[in-house]
Write a protein that holds these residues in place. Structure first.
Motif, PDB file in Angstrom:
ATOM      1  N   SER A   1      -3.229  11.096   7.346  1.00 13.88           N
ATOM      2  CA  SER A   1      -2.380   9.952   7.669  1.00 13.88           C
ATOM      3  C   SER A   1      -2.695   9.407   9.052  1.00 13.88           C
ATOM      4  O   SER A   1      -2.820   8.185   9.246  1.00 13.88           O
ATOM      5  CB  SER A   1      -0.902  10.363   7.588  1.00 13.88           C
ATOM      6  OG  SER A   1      -0.068   9.397   8.174  1.00 13.88           O
TER       7      SER A   1
ATOM      8  N   ALA B   1       0.828  -1.213   0.000  1.00 13.20           N
ATOM      9  CA  ALA B   1       0.000   0.000   0.000  1.00 13.20           C
ATOM     10  C   ALA B   1       0.857   1.256   0.000  1.00 13.20           C
ATOM     11  O   ALA B   1       0.491   2.276  -0.586  1.00 13.20           O
ATOM     12  CB  ALA B   1      -0.928  -0.010   1.213  1.00 13.20           C
ATOM     13  N   GLN B   2       2.029   1.184   0.628  1.00 13.11           N
ATOM     14  CA  GLN B   2       2.892   2.357   0.722  1.00 13.11           C
ATOM     15  C   GLN B   2       3.451   2.752  -0.640  1.00 13.11           C
ATOM     16  O   GLN B   2       3.754   3.922  -0.877  1.00 13.11           O
ATOM     17  CB  GLN B   2       4.042   2.073   1.693  1.00 13.11           C
ATOM     18  CG  GLN B   2       4.873   3.308   2.025  1.00 13.11           C
ATOM     19  CD  GLN B   2       5.981   2.998   3.011  1.00 13.11           C
ATOM     20  OE1 GLN B   2       6.057   1.904   3.559  1.00 13.11           O
ATOM     21  NE2 GLN B   2       6.855   3.964   3.230  1.00 13.11           N
TER      22      GLN B   2
ATOM     23  N   SER C   1       0.696   4.982  -1.764  1.00  9.84           N
ATOM     24  CA  SER C   1       0.452   6.144  -0.904  1.00  9.84           C
ATOM     25  C   SER C   1       1.582   7.167  -0.999  1.00  9.84           C
ATOM     26  O   SER C   1       1.341   8.366  -0.859  1.00  9.84           O
ATOM     27  CB  SER C   1       0.279   5.690   0.551  1.00  9.84           C
ATOM     28  OG  SER C   1       1.486   5.176   1.076  1.00  9.84           O
ATOM     29  N   SER C   2       2.813   6.705  -1.248  1.00 12.82           N
ATOM     30  CA  SER C   2       3.941   7.638  -1.341  1.00 12.82           C
ATOM     31  C   SER C   2       3.733   8.643  -2.464  1.00 12.82           C
ATOM     32  O   SER C   2       4.092   9.817  -2.343  1.00 12.82           O
ATOM     33  CB  SER C   2       5.245   6.877  -1.558  1.00 12.82           C
ATOM     34  OG  SER C   2       5.540   6.056  -0.452  1.00 12.82           O
TER      35      SER C   2
ATOM     36  N   TYR D   1       0.712   9.749  -3.846  1.00 16.02           N
ATOM     37  CA  TYR D   1      -0.312  10.776  -3.627  1.00 16.02           C
ATOM     38  C   TYR D   1       0.044  11.674  -2.450  1.00 16.02           C
ATOM     39  O   TYR D   1      -0.317  12.849  -2.427  1.00 16.02           O
ATOM     40  CB  TYR D   1      -1.720  10.181  -3.500  1.00 16.02           C
ATOM     41  CG  TYR D   1      -2.028   9.328  -2.296  1.00 16.02           C
ATOM     42  CD1 TYR D   1      -2.165   9.884  -1.021  1.00 16.02           C
ATOM     43  CD2 TYR D   1      -2.259   7.964  -2.432  1.00 16.02           C
ATOM     44  CE1 TYR D   1      -2.485   9.108   0.069  1.00 16.02           C
ATOM     45  CE2 TYR D   1      -2.577   7.169  -1.337  1.00 16.02           C
ATOM     46  CZ  TYR D   1      -2.692   7.742  -0.094  1.00 16.02           C
ATOM     47  OH  TYR D   1      -3.002   6.974   0.987  1.00 16.02           O
ATOM     48  N   PHE D   2       0.784  11.160  -1.466  1.00 13.53           N
ATOM     49  CA  PHE D   2       1.235  12.037  -0.384  1.00 13.53           C
ATOM     50  C   PHE D   2       2.268  13.037  -0.890  1.00 13.53           C
ATOM     51  O   PHE D   2       2.278  14.206  -0.482  1.00 13.53           O
ATOM     52  CB  PHE D   2       1.819  11.217   0.760  1.00 13.53           C
ATOM     53  CG  PHE D   2       0.798  10.793   1.782  1.00 13.53           C
ATOM     54  CD1 PHE D   2       0.071  11.737   2.494  1.00 13.53           C
ATOM     55  CD2 PHE D   2       0.558   9.452   2.029  1.00 13.53           C
ATOM     56  CE1 PHE D   2      -0.873  11.352   3.432  1.00 13.53           C
ATOM     57  CE2 PHE D   2      -0.381   9.056   2.963  1.00 13.53           C
ATOM     58  CZ  PHE D   2      -1.104  10.002   3.668  1.00 13.53           C
TER      59      PHE D   2
ATOM     60  N   LEU E   1      -1.517   2.789   3.580  1.00 12.19           N
ATOM     61  CA  LEU E   1      -2.118   3.944   2.913  1.00 12.19           C
ATOM     62  C   LEU E   1      -1.946   5.223   3.727  1.00 12.19           C
ATOM     63  O   LEU E   1      -2.072   6.326   3.196  1.00 12.19           O
ATOM     64  CB  LEU E   1      -3.613   3.686   2.663  1.00 12.19           C
ATOM     65  CG  LEU E   1      -3.943   2.576   1.658  1.00 12.19           C
ATOM     66  CD1 LEU E   1      -5.450   2.341   1.603  1.00 12.19           C
ATOM     67  CD2 LEU E   1      -3.410   2.919   0.270  1.00 12.19           C
ATOM     68  N   GLY E   2      -1.658   5.070   5.020  1.00 10.46           N
ATOM     69  CA  GLY E   2      -1.430   6.234   5.865  1.00 10.46           C
ATOM     70  C   GLY E   2       0.038   6.586   6.029  1.00 10.46           C
ATOM     71  O   GLY E   2       0.386   7.401   6.883  1.00 10.46           O
ATOM     72  N   SER E   3       0.898   5.990   5.207  1.00  8.05           N
ATOM     73  CA  SER E   3       2.335   6.267   5.300  1.00  8.05           C
ATOM     74  C   SER E   3       2.657   7.629   4.702  1.00  8.05           C
ATOM     75  O   SER E   3       2.563   7.832   3.495  1.00  8.05           O
ATOM     76  CB  SER E   3       3.122   5.179   4.550  1.00  8.05           C
ATOM     77  OG  SER E   3       4.463   5.546   4.410  1.00  8.05           O
ATOM     78  N   ALA E   4       3.057   8.570   5.551  1.00 10.26           N
ATOM     79  CA  ALA E   4       3.292   9.948   5.102  1.00 10.26           C
ATOM     80  C   ALA E   4       4.771  10.324   5.154  1.00 10.26           C
ATOM     81  O   ALA E   4       5.116  11.488   5.357  1.00 10.26           O
ATOM     82  CB  ALA E   4       2.477  10.917   5.951  1.00 10.26           C
TER      83      ALA E   4
END
Length: 662
Positions: free
Chosen positions: A317, A294-295, A298-299, A301-302, A349-352
């Motif tokens: 996040s 997921a990361q 997510s990387s 879009y973050f 998905l919450g990896s910021a």
């Protein structure tokens, strides 16, 4: 794309135009040398002519620098005389004027430091270009013969001999003029005394950049891959202080720490959790790797979101991480492996981390950016160590009293779990119990002109565009980063499965082992940053670290001899420590050989390295899970074999691009 020669011309001071390195002329000479050698000219004649040209350019720079340095020293001497006179007859208005005069000298010194820095960068780049063209280690020879000579002019450029004394004179006199309320202490008696002088801060930052000192903070900060512009900014260009807030930086670092705790807290217990849900222990690879999968998405879009905001992505996040951890915890009561995996996906998905890096790169002032980068790495290392440690502390044997209702309901619960298709499906087959070579300044080897369209200044607008900016040297460094993250993930993620099979380790022992590995990060980086990196080049440390990682992997294999705790712990420690050292020098070299267009925008160097490392973790966790199809006694060797192959490939690739790693 914009060539270095054009950027040099844009940023140079017009009144000193004739004293800068003639980069364009030297670049043309290098091209002509290539043609001469192909036409049959002797290499030694080419080397002699190139050396003479470099000597002339350096002498021109140094003589002008000494002339300007003398003028500055003369102005300071005159101001010192005025200051002595004011000691006898203090005059507040004259003291204020004198302070402004010292600051004016400081601004002129700052101009001279930028002049020296830009020329030093030009010399490094032309030497690098020469080595790449001819496949010859000329830089090593030239630097050693010139820098070690008693009449060295090269030291004047790269070590700014004498300029430090002028900086010290300005700092001392401004400090003396500052109101100290009767204190007799000077900057020499107590260096930590605060001096609120922006010009002195700017001078110190310029000197630090010029020396490229390799102290611990510098070395540790390189792990963060916080990208910097390759050329110094104009003198009056500063980060807007309104964009930086100390508490915001602290919250950013706290978010980094908590994320790393969240990532590694499940490692010691993932196999037991999978077993409790009637899956194979090696499903821990899927459990741990699902977050990394997921990361990868997510990387991106973050990183794009951080172009507009930092606060909102971090809030989002945090919310997603709370949801993910709640689902991971509730999976046990629900008896569902699906809920567990979805929980880890939400955590990914919450990896910021892309936002954490971007905030430091964009909003932290230059004078403390290296310290902030080092703090980012330290927070990550501490979180990595605390995660497994917390898992061990929380693994308490709390036993519910047996009640009749529990005994009656037990068969129904077991039946419900066995009827779950996903658990049954996972448990059955697994164990049960670029086309043109480019320089780092973005300049193509086949370029016909120093001019370039305005669009070439813009950052890459897609992953494809970013990939086209990758030179062979950059690709090799990304391969090395992939290799070290793969090897570390194999070591960490399968530690609970391997140690329980061979040594019957409990969760507490696994947690202590992993926490101990994490705690080695800072001490090892102190040793490397303060000592080893001052004695050897980054590329030498890089190659040596790869070889040590290879030895650690080889030592980890199970052979005909009984596999012991000592072998497992020692091999794991060697592999982990070498990989940590390798990560620092790898990201340092990556930042140097990477195109400047990858220092900003969504698809930046930090995102590419994050994607490479995350993809490595995904592949490693998938390898562990697939290894579950074999017998457990073969799991260790099967998972180490890909690490061995990738490590050998990275060593070969490093040797092939060794001359271009500056």
């Amino acid at each position: 794309m914009v060539a270095f020669g054009k950027k040099l011309k844009e940023r140079q001071l017009q009144e000193w135009e004739g004293y800068y390195i003639n980069y364009k002329l030297m670049k043309k000479k290098v091209k002509n040398y290539k043609n001469q050698i192909e036409a049959g000219s002797e290499r030694r004649h080419v080397l002699k002519d190139f050396s003479r040209m470099l000597d002339n350019q350096i002498e021109k720079i140094v003589l002008f620098m000494l002339e300007q340095q003398g003028l500055l020293a003369s102005r300071i001497a005159q101001l010192n005389e005025q200051q002595e006179a004011l000691q006898e007859r203090p005059d507040i208005s004259k003291i204020s004027d004198l302070r402004e005069a010292y600051r004016a000298v400081g601004q002129d010194l700052l101009k001279l430091l930028f002049f020296v820095e830009m020329n030093a960068i030009g010399l490094r780049k032309i030497l690098k270009k020469f080595d790449k063209r001819f496949g010859y280690k000329f830089t090593d020879y030239y630097v050693k013969t010139r820098a070690n000579h008693p009449y060295s002019q090269l030291q004047q450029v790269f070590k700014h001999v004498g300029l430090g004394a002028v900086v010290g004179a300005i700092s001392r006199n401004l400090a003396d003029l500052q109101d100290r309320q009767g204190s007799y202490l000077s900057i020499y008696d107590q260096p930590t005394l605060p001096l609120q002088e922006p010009v002195v801060d700017s001078l110190k930052s310029a000197v630090d950049r010029l020396t490229h000192s390799t102290n611990f903070l510098e070395f540790l900060g390189q792990h963060a891959l916080i990208m910097h512009d390759e050329l110094p900014s104009t003198i009056d260009e500063h980060i807007d202080d309104q964009r930086y807030h100390f508490m915001s930086l602290i919250l950013n670092l706290a978010n980094t720490f908590l994320y790393m705790v969240n990532t590694y807290i499940i490692v010691p217990t993932a196999d037991d959790y999978a077993t409790s849900l009637k899956a194979a222990p090696t499903v821990c690879g899927v459990v741990i790797g699902s977050m990394a999968v997921a990361q990868i998405f997510s990387s991106v879009y973050f990183s794009a979101w951080s172009n507009k905001s930092y606060f909102r992505p971090l809030i989002f996040s945090s919310i997603v991480l709370i949801i993910g951890n709640a689902m991971y915890a509730l999976a046990y009561d629900a008896g569902s492996l699906t809920v567990l995996l979805l929980g880890r996906v939400f955590c990914g998905l919450g990896s910021a981390r892309a936002v954490n890096r971007r905030y430091i790169s964009d909003c932290v002032p230059l004078k403390i950016r290296m310290q902030a980068s080092a703090a980012f790495v330290s927070a990550s290392a501490l979180g990595m160590a605390c995660g497994p440690a917390l898992a061990g502390l929380l693994q308490m044997n709390c036993k519910e009293p047996v009640r009749e209702t529990d005994i009656d309901e037990a068969p129904e619960q077991c039946s419900a779990v066995h009827n779950d298709k996903l658990e049954k499906g996972l448990a059955q087959p697994l164990l049960t119990s670029t086309e043109h070579e480019q320089d780092d300044d973005g300049d193509q080897e086949c370029d016909a002109s120093e001019e370039a369209p305005e669009e070439s200044r813009k950052p890459a607008n897609s992953l494809g565009a970013a990939y086209r900016l990758l030179t062979p040297s950059v690709k090799v460094q990304l391969l090395i980063y992939f290799m070290l993250k793969y090897a570390m993930e194999i070591l960490l993620s399968e530690s609970s499965v391997i140690s329980s099979y061979y040594f019957n380790w409990t969760t507490g022992k696994v947690s202590i082992f992993l926490a101990s590995l994490g705690l080695t990060v800072l001490p090892i980086n102190i040793i490397v940053g303060n000592y080893i990196s001052n004695m050897y080049e980054d590329r030498q440390i890089l190659l040596a670290s790869e070889v040590v990682v290879l030895l650690g992997i080889l030592f980890s294999f199970e052979s005909i001899v009984k596999y012991t705790v000592q072998q497992y712990v020692c091999s794991g420690l060697i592999m982990f420590v070498a990989a940590e050292v390798l990560e620092g020098v790898n990201l340092s070299l990556l930042s140097r050989v990477m195109s400047s267009r990858l220092s900003r925008g969504t698809y930046n160097g930090g995102l590419l390295s994050t994607e490479a490392g995350t993809f490595a973790r995904v592949v490693a966790d998938a390898t562990i899970t697939l290894g579950g199809y074999a017998e457990r006694k073969n799991l260790l060797n099967l998972t180490l074999l890909p690490s061995l192959v990738i490590c050998i490939c990275s060593i070969v690739a490093t040797c092939c691009t060794y001359n271009s790693l500056y």
